[in-house]
Write a protein that holds these residues in place. Sequence first.
Motif, mmCIF file in Angstrom:
data_model
loop_
_atom_site.group_PDB
_atom_site.id
_atom_site.type_symbol
_atom_site.label_atom_id
_atom_site.label_comp_id
_atom_site.label_asym_id
_atom_site.label_seq_id
_atom_site.Cartn_x
_atom_site.Cartn_y
_atom_site.Cartn_z
ATOM 1 N N LYS A 24 16.209 44.232 57.074
ATOM 2 C CA LYS A 24 17.450 44.115 56.299
ATOM 3 C C LYS A 24 18.564 43.518 57.157
ATOM 4 N N ALA A 25 18.638 43.935 58.409
ATOM 5 C CA ALA A 25 19.648 43.381 59.319
ATOM 6 C C ALA A 25 19.417 41.891 59.541
ATOM 7 N N ASN A 46 20.517 40.109 56.361
ATOM 8 C CA ASN A 46 21.984 40.040 56.291
ATOM 9 C C ASN A 46 22.549 39.013 57.269
ATOM 10 N N ALA A 47 21.883 38.863 58.410
ATOM 11 C CA ALA A 47 22.324 37.890 59.417
ATOM 12 C C ALA A 47 21.792 36.484 59.120
ATOM 13 N N LYS A 48 21.030 36.370 58.036
ATOM 14 C CA LYS A 48 20.408 35.099 57.620
ATOM 15 C C LYS A 48 19.449 34.554 58.675
ATOM 16 N N GLN A 92 15.217 37.503 50.066
ATOM 17 C CA GLN A 92 15.693 38.730 49.423
ATOM 18 C C GLN A 92 14.580 39.351 48.584
ATOM 19 N N TYR A 126 11.923 40.834 50.905
ATOM 20 C CA TYR A 126 12.379 42.118 51.427
ATOM 21 C C TYR A 126 12.201 43.228 50.388
#
Length: 127
Positions: free
Chosen positions: A10-11, A14-16, A101, A104
């Motif tokens: 997930k991190a 979020n950081a792409k 996404q 994930y």
Amino acid sequence: MCDDDLVTAKAMLNAKRLLWMGFICHLVAEKALKAVFTESTDEIPPKIHDLRTLAKRGGIIGDLSDEQLDLLEQLNPLQIEARYPEYKDKISATLTLEKCQKLYTDTEDFLCWIKQKLDKLPKDTLT
């Protein structure tokens, strides 16, 4: 099981850092399938990374939905190719934020499904 890895995935999402997110999602699925293998055979899992093969050897390939099988197929190339520089550009080009996404979310759902599966395995199969 694998929950820390999901936090890391997930991190990365979020950081792409999409290639690493995919690699970690593969790792989550691999660890989950190796847990099934260990619980159902009472053996050390094989040192392989192919997710379909792990599902077969763990005895759950027939239990997987078409969507889960598709997830394993999408995650499989992210394991090896993410590690080798000559493949990074090729694989990175296939990863969009939207696709990652979904990867994930599907990986998270797959992990929950595996945990439920492990809870239902008869403990007397460990002989």
